[in-house]
Design an enzyme around this catalytic site. Sequence first.
Site, mmCIF file in Angstrom:
data_model
loop_
_atom_site.group_PDB
_atom_site.id
_atom_site.type_symbol
_atom_site.label_atom_id
_atom_site.label_comp_id
_atom_site.label_asym_id
_atom_site.label_seq_id
_atom_site.Cartn_x
_atom_site.Cartn_y
_atom_site.Cartn_z
ATOM 1 N N PHE A 1 -14.062 0.021 16.674
ATOM 2 C CA PHE A 1 -14.475 0.370 18.037
ATOM 3 C C PHE A 1 -15.990 0.540 18.109
ATOM 4 O O PHE A 1 -16.628 0.080 19.058
ATOM 5 C CB PHE A 1 -13.794 1.669 18.500
ATOM 6 C CG PHE A 1 -12.328 1.524 18.829
ATOM 7 C CD1 PHE A 1 -11.666 0.313 18.655
ATOM 8 C CD2 PHE A 1 -11.598 2.606 19.328
ATOM 9 C CE1 PHE A 1 -10.306 0.183 18.949
ATOM 10 C CE2 PHE A 1 -10.252 2.484 19.630
ATOM 11 C CZ PHE A 1 -9.600 1.277 19.439
ATOM 12 N N TYR B 1 0.840 -1.203 0.000
ATOM 13 C CA TYR B 1 0.000 0.000 0.000
ATOM 14 C C TYR B 1 0.877 1.257 0.000
ATOM 15 O O TYR B 1 0.763 2.102 -0.879
ATOM 16 C CB TYR B 1 -0.898 -0.034 1.232
ATOM 17 C CG TYR B 1 -1.886 1.105 1.327
ATOM 18 C CD1 TYR B 1 -2.999 1.158 0.497
ATOM 19 C CD2 TYR B 1 -1.716 2.119 2.271
ATOM 20 C CE1 TYR B 1 -3.929 2.197 0.608
ATOM 21 C CE2 TYR B 1 -2.639 3.151 2.377
ATOM 22 C CZ TYR B 1 -3.739 3.192 1.547
ATOM 23 O OH TYR B 1 -4.652 4.221 1.658
ATOM 24 N N ARG C 1 3.438 5.228 15.270
ATOM 25 C CA ARG C 1 3.143 5.624 16.651
ATOM 26 C C ARG C 1 2.314 6.891 16.680
ATOM 27 O O ARG C 1 1.560 7.151 17.585
ATOM 28 C CB ARG C 1 4.458 5.907 17.408
ATOM 29 C CG ARG C 1 5.198 4.662 17.859
ATOM 30 C CD ARG C 1 6.665 4.968 18.081
ATOM 31 N NE ARG C 1 7.290 5.327 16.812
ATOM 32 C CZ ARG C 1 8.217 6.252 16.647
ATOM 33 N NH1 ARG C 1 8.647 6.949 17.656
ATOM 34 N NH2 ARG C 1 8.725 6.497 15.457
ATOM 35 N N VAL D 1 -9.793 1.681 12.889
ATOM 36 C CA VAL D 1 -9.995 1.873 14.314
ATOM 37 C C VAL D 1 -11.394 2.405 14.652
ATOM 38 O O VAL D 1 -12.056 1.885 15.549
ATOM 39 C CB VAL D 1 -8.825 2.698 14.913
ATOM 40 C CG1 VAL D 1 -8.732 4.089 14.351
ATOM 41 C CG2 VAL D 1 -8.917 2.770 16.409
HETATM 42 N N1 LIG Z 1 -10.334 6.319 4.413
HETATM 43 C C1 LIG Z 1 -9.174 6.790 4.761
HETATM 44 O O1 LIG Z 1 -8.941 7.074 5.930
HETATM 45 C C2 LIG Z 1 -8.094 7.020 3.724
HETATM 46 C C3 LIG Z 1 -6.855 7.537 4.151
HETATM 47 C C4 LIG Z 1 -5.865 7.740 3.220
HETATM 48 C C5 LIG Z 1 -6.099 7.494 1.882
HETATM 49 N N2 LIG Z 1 -7.299 7.004 1.480
HETATM 50 C C6 LIG Z 1 -7.467 6.697 0.051
HETATM 51 O O2 LIG Z 1 -8.734 7.117 -0.409
HETATM 52 C C7 LIG Z 1 -9.235 6.197 -1.358
HETATM 53 C C8 LIG Z 1 -10.607 5.702 -0.945
HETATM 54 O O3 LIG Z 1 -10.516 5.075 0.324
HETATM 55 P P1 LIG Z 1 -11.783 4.471 1.075
HETATM 56 O O4 LIG Z 1 -11.556 4.640 2.515
HETATM 57 O O5 LIG Z 1 -13.011 4.994 0.467
HETATM 58 O O6 LIG Z 1 -11.577 2.926 0.742
HETATM 59 P P2 LIG Z 1 -12.613 1.824 0.220
HETATM 60 O O7 LIG Z 1 -11.933 0.520 0.292
HETATM 61 O O8 LIG Z 1 -13.923 1.996 0.916
HETATM 62 O O9 LIG Z 1 -12.829 2.252 -1.298
HETATM 63 C C9 LIG Z 1 -11.961 1.883 -2.330
HETATM 64 C C10 LIG Z 1 -12.801 1.530 -3.537
HETATM 65 O O10 LIG Z 1 -11.921 1.191 -4.624
HETATM 66 C C11 LIG Z 1 -12.416 0.018 -5.257
HETATM 67 N N3 LIG Z 1 -11.288 -0.651 -5.924
HETATM 68 C C12 LIG Z 1 -10.222 -1.254 -5.349
HETATM 69 N N4 LIG Z 1 -9.390 -1.736 -6.280
HETATM 70 C C13 LIG Z 1 -9.939 -1.403 -7.490
HETATM 71 C C14 LIG Z 1 -9.549 -1.615 -8.831
HETATM 72 N N5 LIG Z 1 -8.410 -2.279 -9.131
HETATM 73 N N6 LIG Z 1 -10.346 -1.168 -9.814
HETATM 74 C C15 LIG Z 1 -11.513 -0.505 -9.535
HETATM 75 N N7 LIG Z 1 -11.926 -0.266 -8.272
HETATM 76 C C16 LIG Z 1 -11.143 -0.715 -7.263
HETATM 77 C C17 LIG Z 1 -13.037 -0.791 -4.136
HETATM 78 O O11 LIG Z 1 -13.962 -1.772 -4.581
HETATM 79 C C18 LIG Z 1 -13.694 0.303 -3.302
HETATM 80 O O12 LIG Z 1 -15.007 0.572 -3.733
HETATM 81 C C19 LIG Z 1 -8.207 5.055 -1.461
HETATM 82 O O13 LIG Z 1 -7.389 5.298 -2.599
HETATM 83 C C20 LIG Z 1 -7.412 5.194 -0.203
HETATM 84 O O14 LIG Z 1 -6.108 4.746 -0.364
HETATM 85 C C21 LIG Z 1 -8.301 6.745 2.378
#
Ligand SMILES: NC(=O)c1ccc[n+]([C@@H]2O[C@H](COP(=O)([O-])OP(=O)(O)OC[C@H]3O[C@@H](n4cnc5c(N)ncnc54)[C@H](O)[C@@H]3O)[C@@H](O)[C@H]2O)c1
Length: 310
Positions: free
Chosen positions: A186, A140, A270, A182
């Site tokens: 929770f 990731y 951390r 988290v």
């Molecule tokens: N939620 C957070 O706290 C957070 C923090 C940092 C970064 N992000 C980034 O934001 C974005 C969305 O996160 P989220 O929390 O909504 O996650 P999530 O897992 O709920 O959503 C990700 C979506 O991408 C789709 N997906 C995964 N691989 C795919 C592919 N190869 N082709 C097409 N669709 C695909 C999944 O089915 C899902 O619907 C991600 O890129 C994540 O890395 C989220």
Amino acid sequence: MVTGAAGFIGSHLCERLLDEGHEVLGVDNYYTGSRRNLADLLAHPMFEVMRHDITMPLYVETDLIFNLACPASPIHYQRDPVQTLKTSVHGAINMLGLAKRVGASIVQASTSEVYGDPEPAVQAESYWGRVNPIGTRACYDEGKRAAETLFSDYRRQHGSDTKIVRIFNTYGPRMRPDDGRVVSNFIVQALRGEPITIYGDGVQTRAFCYVSDLVEGLLRMSRTPGEVSGPVNLGNPVEITVRALAEHIIAATGSASTIVSRPLPEDDPRQRCPDISLAKSLLGWEPTVDLETGLSRTIDYFRTLLATPV
Ligand SMILES: NC(=O)c1ccc[n+]([C@@H]2O[C@H](COP(=O)([O-])OP(=O)(O)OC[C@H]3O[C@@H](n4cnc5c(N)ncnc54)[C@H](O)[C@@H]3O)[C@@H](O)[C@H]2O)c1
């Protein structure tokens, strides 16, 4: 166009774009996303959703791409780490190729995980990070770092309008109850009256941003002039220890759950807290939803979800 449209953040972003009157194409392979997240949008005349894996090229017409597709929780991104890396790297190449072909702007949902286990207590965009390239989180973290490189090189080499935001912990309705993050963990444990598991002694800190604030930041970034590329941190800088969060959720749900401790997972940071000075000055953005309000909306969502038969 929103990739990852059926996911937690993607579904809120689609909803907001439709509310503003845009035509929206949602793209998702449903790896972690759910049709339920888009159920209220499917009848909207300006919305279309397409099952597609972004590791494959895509040929559609669009003027703005939000690239959110990628599993975001450790449980899910570690289940098939090679696919996770492919989604970040091949997915970025495919979406950048599409943006170049149709002349669209493209916003990358990067992550605070590019900072790894950081030395500075508060992370600014100038910090290059401390990531273990061979650990179990690397699929990731390094995938997202490589995607940032690709976004930067498409801009330098092809003049593409690429923009990077680094998202810090975000929470809200439509998180999955089983994704091990988290806040959702929770809340679900508290609502079920199960023990709340914290990793290590619980003094590690996190800072949580409510999803509507995050979506506002993504939109503001997408509307910056072509010369603005980021990266820009988006997150809520109010820190709380994991133990204090657990106690807050127990109180807010009126649960009888107790707190139990488990060993810390590999490379668990951390401390994680964004410096959002750049977002404030560049986008005029800062979070507006406090933890108490955001948690109460999220608890309401999970209460209904857990009471609804699948
Ligand atoms: N939620 C957070 O706290 C957070 C923090 C940092 C970064 N992000 C980034 O934001 C974005 C969305 O996160 P989220 O929390 O909504 O996650 P999530 O897992 O709920 O959503 C990700 C979506 O991408 C789709 N997906 C995964 N691989 C795919 C592919 N190869 N082709 C097409 N669709 C695909 C999944 O089915 C899902 O619907 C991600 O890129 C994540 O890395 C989220």
